[in-house]
Each structure stands twice: as structure tokens, then as C-alpha cells.
Design an enzyme around this catalytic site. Structure first.
Site, PDB file in Angstrom:
ATOM      1  N   SER A   1       0.777  -1.130   0.134  1.00 39.20           N
ATOM      2  CA  SER A   1       0.020  -0.019  -0.090  1.00 39.20           C
ATOM      3  C   SER A   1       0.865   1.265   0.007  1.00 39.20           C
ATOM      4  O   SER A   1       0.627   2.194  -0.686  1.00 39.20           O
ATOM      5  CB  SER A   1      -0.933   0.042   1.216  1.00 39.20           C
ATOM      6  OG  SER A   1      -1.845  -0.871   1.061  1.00 39.20           O
ATOM      7  N   GLU A   2       1.932   1.239   0.607  1.00 36.07           N
ATOM      8  CA  GLU A   2       2.656   2.566   0.927  1.00 36.07           C
ATOM      9  C   GLU A   2       3.617   2.926  -0.206  1.00 36.07           C
ATOM     10  O   GLU A   2       3.896   3.917  -0.671  1.00 36.07           O
ATOM     11  CB  GLU A   2       3.706   2.433   2.286  1.00 36.07           C
ATOM     12  CG  GLU A   2       2.711   2.384   3.437  1.00 36.07           C
ATOM     13  CD  GLU A   2       2.304   3.812   3.695  1.00 36.07           C
ATOM     14  OE1 GLU A   2       2.591   4.647   3.228  1.00 36.07           O
ATOM     15  OE2 GLU A   2       1.244   3.578   4.762  1.00 36.07           O
TER      16      GLU A   2
END
Length: 722
Positions: free
Chosen positions: A630-631
Site C-alpha cells: 500500500s505504501e
């Protein structure tokens, strides 16, 4: 683009084989094209059809605008088929007639320019001719376009170019062109056109005044007819409003009022403030576009000065003494003044009255939006009902999208189940982007007792369709709605979790996917060409541009092609590219990705590092992989606009604090091992501070613990997903 095919002769362009070019493009390495001299287009073209176009895209991604422009220009000249057309479109959007007039002229007069809209090509050519002082030629270019496309004779950008040319040439027909520009409704294109036309006029008038002062000028050398002082003042006021110089625009509107009242010409700064009668007299005499600029300028530049006048204009509108459009305009802008003063009830009433007079769909949406927004300041329930009504009337539900999130959030915080259910019912009928979220939230709110039987009983009288009559049936139907869609995978997974926790692992099995792909529509006539173009994008490591380049046509790309491209990128270590290549499958209605598709979409690189961090912190391995994906999409050197660095996107200050806690004497945030260890430690701190609650810990990881607690306080008692 045949980069994967063997080179026919020699090592290939700039000493690299097609395979080597593919590798360096995939790795994001610098392009091996020497700086300071023109690229060898002939050799680069040997890489295959579309090579110049796609290399221009890579140049843009690497921050090389000059090389990007050179390659685009060559692609528009040398490529064929869809590659040439796309190159011409992109080139037309990037060329600046004022900065590079000769290059623009070369393009505008090339065969490739025939691949872009005629108005755009003509604007490029006329702009370049004006920039090089060929004003007569610019006029001829515009005249030819107008003769060929009489329906576009009112194009405001071309009218501005024609006005500039005629003003410089002292052509007596300058005034009709000038008036055409300043009759336009205000938008970015119109205001830019106004600035060009007014600047040319001001320069010409200054030159004429200078000539008159120094020597007698022949009448033919001066601008005729001379603009009336009032018309020139109004043009100046509108142009200032377009540049959002509202204080100066107010001063110019005051000057205009004085001129119309017979006061001798005054400097802008000395024009007196307007009383109610003067403001009303000025406003009543202006056409709609100028009236809107007047109202906007005073709203932001001197609201107290205009408030009484706007109230007076609104009264005449309510009395029926003005035409429908005029009455609409007066009520709408009076409502804007009320809203600025936080007179919410008055604002809502005036916007409602304006909506009843709106004959144009955009006018209707504008007045309804402001009415709903104003009503929401005093009564959420009233605003929600108005929003439901607006969504049933509008042709463009997206107008109201920005109201849905704050209204639904407030309804949850207020435990207002009926308002929440009304919102969901209204949005579900429009199939808007917020429909999955609201369906899930309403199901959960019903399960938490926020939406009750009495709310469902009342729902039908508001939206006209009661739907499920019991709370249990309502919960199941809303969860099913969130599950049976692919637009929002987050709420789909949450719905599956609530309906069948054991089925989460098979969330993308055929039984979980919609049986019929709704709204897919027939394939376009050029479907085969679009698919071929998409395959080229995938082959040359431009998967991230698929959505931008193809739009809705992305649904035409065969799954096998997406999978093959993702496989190749993953094999080269390009995990972001691999994820982006396979991602369209997970947004495709009616398609059930395979197990391998899921592995490509959710890869698990650096297994040893992740296992070590999971063991050290006690965090689930899947949570750490989800965090990194996600990051950063597993980009070890990623740097965000806010300055977060690396695999799990740590701010340097946070990393330094965690390094001290972990007693790390040295670390490098772009090294996966260091970054993951620090990030996992920080996430563990958030979990410990929040009693092991995973979602709040992830929220706090991004936003900060104190900010999350500030959000949580008014939502006390709500489960984390609400």
C-alpha cells in the site's frame, strides 16, 4: 513495438540491442541517447512501430521535457497508424506558440496536424504567426477555418487571436472580434483570451496616444473606431475578475458605474464606492457573463458594499419583474452573498427559488448544490432529503459527489439512521462511485442498531421505494450490493467478510464475481486497433499508462496479455509495473482472476526480510506485506511528495526516533531491510498504543496517533470500520 524481437543488423540503436533497451526501460535507467544533439530517429525507429512515441513517454517519465518533445515531433512525422495519431495529439497539447513559434508552425502545417481537431491546429498556427509578427497571415488562417467550419466561428480563443491581429494592423473590424471575446461566459479559456485581446488593445491605445503627443499621426495609422470609455472599462473589469484580482476588479466596476452616471473619467483608485442604487443600476444593465463577474468580484473583494444591492435585485426577482434567466441569476448570486454571511436559511431559500427558475441543467445543478450545502449547516436531515431529490433530477450525479462523504460521516456521528439510509438509496440509483461505500456502511449501521425498523418504514415515503421491509433483509441486501461490484475492492472484501468469513480467501472466485458484466457495452469499431496499442504499451513497460491512454477501452485488453506483461515485469524485478499491468483484471466486471493473477497482484518479495520483521515484532506476515504494498508498491527508493522514504514510507524524523528505540547506530531508508525493520517497529508501537486494534493502528501509522485519537473521540462507540 518490436523490442523483444532480435535485432536484424549490428548491436542496435546507440549500441544496445532491442532486448537491452527493454531491460533498461524496465529498470527505469537513463535513456542512452546523448544529450546536446538530435536523436538518431532512423536508428531508434528500428526498434519497431511506435518506438519514437513510446520512448517520448519514457523521456517524460524521466523528467526530460526537451527530449520528450523532440521524440514526439519525430513520432508525429515518422510513425504510422495509431502511433502517429497519438503522437500528434500529445504534441499539439505540449507545443507553446509563444515559446517556440517556428516549431509550432512546422507542426501546424504538417500532414500530422491533420490528425488533431481543426480548431486546435488553427489556434496553434495563428498563435505562432502572431508571435512572429505575421498578423495578416494569422488573420488569413483564422478566416479559412471559419469559412470551413462556420459553426465554430464563435470560438473565443480564435476570436482573441483575430482581435489581436486586427488591432495591430489597425483594421477597423477589430471591434466586433473584441466584443465577441468579451461576450463569453467566464472560464479559463475565455479569461486567457480576454487577457490577450485587452493587452493588445491597451498597447495600441498607448502607442496612438504617444504618436499624437509627439507628432501628428495619419488617421490610417491609428486605431479606429476608438473604443468607448465604458466598453473599455467593462473589459478591464472582466479581465481583472478572470485573473482573480477582485479588489482591482471592484475598483474598475466602480469606475464603470461613474462613467455611466456621466462622471468624467477617473483613475480606478479614485472611483467612489457604490451605494445600493448605483450598484443595482450597474448590475441591471450588464449582460449575464459580466453580471456574474461583477457579483463574484464584490463577493470576494467588497461584500459589504454590494450586499444591499444584491438583496434589492433578489426582491425584484421574487416580484416577477425580471425575465426567468435574469431572475435566476439575481437569486443565485444573492444566495451566494447570504452563504458567505452564514445566513444559511436565507441562502437555502434563495438557491431553492433560483432552482425553480433554472432552464439550463448546469444552472439547476449549481443552485441545487448550494441549496443543499446551505441547508446542511442547520439540518442534516433536511439537506439529505434535498440531496436525494437533486440526485433524482440531475443528469450529472457527479455534481453532488463532494457532499456525500461529509453528510454520511455526520449521519454516522449523529446516529441518524434515516439520513444514512436515504443517502444510500438515492446514490444506489445513480450507480455513483460512492454506492459501494454507502451500501456497506448502511449494512453495518443497521447491524449496530443505528438504522432501525422505523427508519426503513419511513424510507419509502422519502425515496419512493421501501425496498427490504425488515432490518435483517436490509442488511443482507446492502452487503450483497457491496459484494457484487468490483469498482471498490475494499468494500467488496469487507462485505464478503461480513457475509461469509470463510470465503475471504476465495473472494475472487467465479461464484463471488457478478455473473453478467453490466454496462460493458459493445466493442468500439476500432477495438482491434486499441487492443494492439495496449499490447504495445505493455510490451514496452508502460503499463502505468494503460488507464490514461485507453480509458474505458482497457476492458478490451485480453486477460492473457495483461498476465503475460505482468509476468515479464515481475521476472525483471519491476513489481510496481507488474502490479499495474495485472490490476485492470481486478476492476473488470464479471471476470474472476486466477490464483496466479492474485499472486501477481499481491506479490511477496524479500521473504526472508519480511519473515524476520514479523518474527521480531510479532506482527502478521500478511499485515507487513500489505503495508509495504500500500505504501510504495514495493519500491525501495520511493519518496513521497511529503518526504516519506522507502518501502514502508517513513518520514525521516520518525525513522530517527525508531532507530534510537531499536538502538540502530546507522541505517539507510532506501535499504529494504532497514526501512522494513524501522517501519514494522513503528507499526508495532501504534498497535500497542491502541490495544492491538489493527485498523486504528494503520490509520495512525499514516496520520499520527494524536490525529487519529482526535477523530476517534466524537465517534466513540462506533466499530472501527464505521
Amino acid at each position: 513495438m518490436a523490442l523483444s524481437s532480435p535485432s536484424c543488423v549490428g548491436p542496435g540503436p546507440y549500441g544496445h540491442s532491442p532486448e537491452a533497451w527493454l531491460e533498461l526501460l524496465a529498470a527505469g535507467e537513463p535513456l542512452p541517447i546523448p544529450e546536446g544533439r538530435s536523436p538518431d530517429y532512423a536508428r531508434l525507429s528500428e526498434l519497431g512501430p511506435g518506438a519514437l512515441l513510446f520512448l517520448s513517454m519514457h523521456a517524460g517519465d524521466r523528467g526530460l521535457p526537451e527530449l520528450q518533445l523532440d521524440l514526439l515531433a519525430a513520432a508525429a512525422e515518422r510513425e504510422t497508424g495509431p502511433f502517429r495519431k497519438r503522437a500528434a495529439e500529445l504534441l499539439a497539447g505540449k507545443l507553446d506558440p509563444a515559446a517556440m513559434p517556428e516549431a509550432v508552425l512546422d507542426f501546424a502545417r504538417s500532414d500530422a496536424a491533420g490528425l488533431v481537431p481543426s480548431a486546435r491546429r488553427t489556434a496553434l498556427e495563428s498563435g505562432a504567426l502572431l508571435a512572429t509578427g505575421r498578423h495578416g497571415a494569422a488573420l488569413e488562417t483564422i478566416s479559412r477555418f471559419r469559412a470551413s467550419f462556420p459553426g465554430q466561428a464563435g470560438d473565443v480563443a480564435l476570436a482573441a487571436d483575430a482581435a489581436v491581429a486586427r488591432i495591430v494592423l489597425r483594421d477597423p473590424l477589430w471591434l466586433p472580434e473584441f466584443r465577441l471575446v468579451f461576450s463569453a461566459v467566464g472560464d479559463s479559456v475565455s479569461w486567457a483570451a480576454m487577457t490577450r485581446a485587452l493587452s493588445a488593445l491597451e498597447t495600441a491605445l498607448a502607442e496612438d496616444d504617444l504618436d499624437a503627443g509627439e507628432r501628428p499621426a495619419s488617421p490610417a495609422a491609428r486605431l479606429t473606431p476608438r473604443p468607448a470609455a465604458e466598453e473599455l472599462s467593462l473589459a478591464r473589469a472582466r479581465e481583472l475578475a478572470g485573473r482573480r484580482e477582485y479588489g482591482s476588479a471592484v475598483q474598475e466596476f466602480r469606475r464603470l458605474a461613474a462613467l455611466r452616471a456621466g462622471v468624467p473619467d477617473l483613475p480606478r483608485a479614485l472611483a467612489p464606492r457604490l451605494d445600493e442604487a448605483s450598484f443595482v443600476a450597474l448590475a441591471a444593465a450588464l449582460p449575464r457573463p459580466a453580471f456574474s463577474d461583477l457579483a463574484r468580484s464584490f463577493l470576494y473583494g467588497s461584500p459589504d458594499e454590494a450586499r444591499a444591492g444584491m438583496d434589492g435585485l433578489a426582491r425584484t426577482a421574487m416580484e416577477g419583474t425580471a425575465g426567468r434567466e435574469t431572475a435566476y441569476l439575481r437569486l443565485y448570486w444573492a444566495g451566494r452573498f447570504d452563504r458567505a454571511d452564514e445566513r444559511w436559511a436565507d441562502a437555502a431559500a434563495r438557491f431553492g427559488a433560483a432552482a425553480s427558475l433554472a432552464d439550463d441543467p448546469e444552472d439547476l445543478d449549481a443552485s441545487l448544490w448550494y441549496r443543499i450545502d446551505s441547508a446542511g449547516k442547520t439540518s442534516l436531515r433536511s439537506a439529505v432529503r434535498l440531496l436525494a431529490d437533486a440526485l433524482s433530477r440531475t443528469d450529472d450525479p457527479a455534481w453532488y459527489a463532494d457532499l456525500l462523504e461529509p453528510f454520511s460521516r455526520q449521519a454516522l456521528l449523529d446516529r441518524d439512521g434515516l439520513s444514512l439510509a436515504i443517502l444510500e438509496a438515492a446514490v444506489s440509483r445513480t450507480a455513483g462511485a460512492d454506492a459501494p461505500r454507502l451500501a456497506y456502511l448502511c449494512a453495518r449501521a443497521a447491524r449496530e442498531g443505528i438504522i432501525r425498523q422505523a427508519d426503513l418504514d419511513a424510507l419509502g415515503s422519502v425515496v419512493g421505494d421501501a425496498g427490504p421491509r425488515s432490518v435483517a433483509a436490509y442488511i443482507d441486501s446492502r452487503l450483497a450490493a457491496a459484494r457484487d461490484q468490483v469498482r471498490d475492492p475494499w468494500y467488496r472484501l469487507l462485505a464478503i467478510l461480513r457475509l461469509d468469513p470463510a470465503g475471504v480467501a476465495a473472494a475472487y472466485s467465479p461464484s463471488a464475481a457478478p455473473a453478467v458484466p453490466p454496462g460493458s457495452g459493445p466493442a468500439p469499431a476500432d477495438a482491434e486497433e486499441r487492443v494492439a496499442y495496449a499490447l504495445c504499451l505493455l510490451r514496452v513497460c508502460l503499463a502505468s499508462r494503460l488507464q490514461q491512454e485507453l480509458g474505458e477501452s482497457i476492458r478490451l485488453v485480453p486477460p492473457a496479455a495483461l498476465r503475460e506483461a505482468a509476468e515479464a515485469m515481475q521476472a525483471r524485478g519491476d513489481l510496481p509495473g507488474s502490479i499495474r499491468a495485472i490490476a485492470p483484471l481486478f476492476r473488470r466486471e464479471g471476470y474472476a482472476p486466477t490464483a496466479r493473477d492474485r499472486e501477481l497482484f499481491w506479490p511477496r518479495p524479500w521473504p526472508g526480510l519480511f519473515a524476520a520483521s514479523a518474527a521480531e515484532t510479532g506482527l502478521p506476515l500478511s499485515l507487513l506485506y500489505g503495508l509495504a504494498r500500500s505504501e510504495s508498491l514495493f519500491q525501495a527508493d520511493a519518496v513521497s511528495s511529503a518526504g516519506a522514504v522507502g518501502l514502508v514510507q517513513l518520514m525521516p524524523a520518525t525513522a530517527a526516533e525508531m532507530a534510537g528505540r531499536l538502538k540502530l547506530e546507522s541505517y539507510e531508508l532506501t535499504e529494504p531491510e532497514d526501512n522494513l525493520r524501522l517501519g514494522a517497529g513503528y507499526l508495532k508501537r501504534m498497535l500497542d498504543a491502541l490495544d492491538g486494534r489493527v485498523l486504528p493502528a494503520l490509520f495512525s501509522y499514516n496520520a499520527g496517533l494524536s490525529r487519529y485519537r482526535a477523530w476517534e473521540k466524537p465517534a466513540a462507540g462506533l466499530p472501527a470500520d464505521l
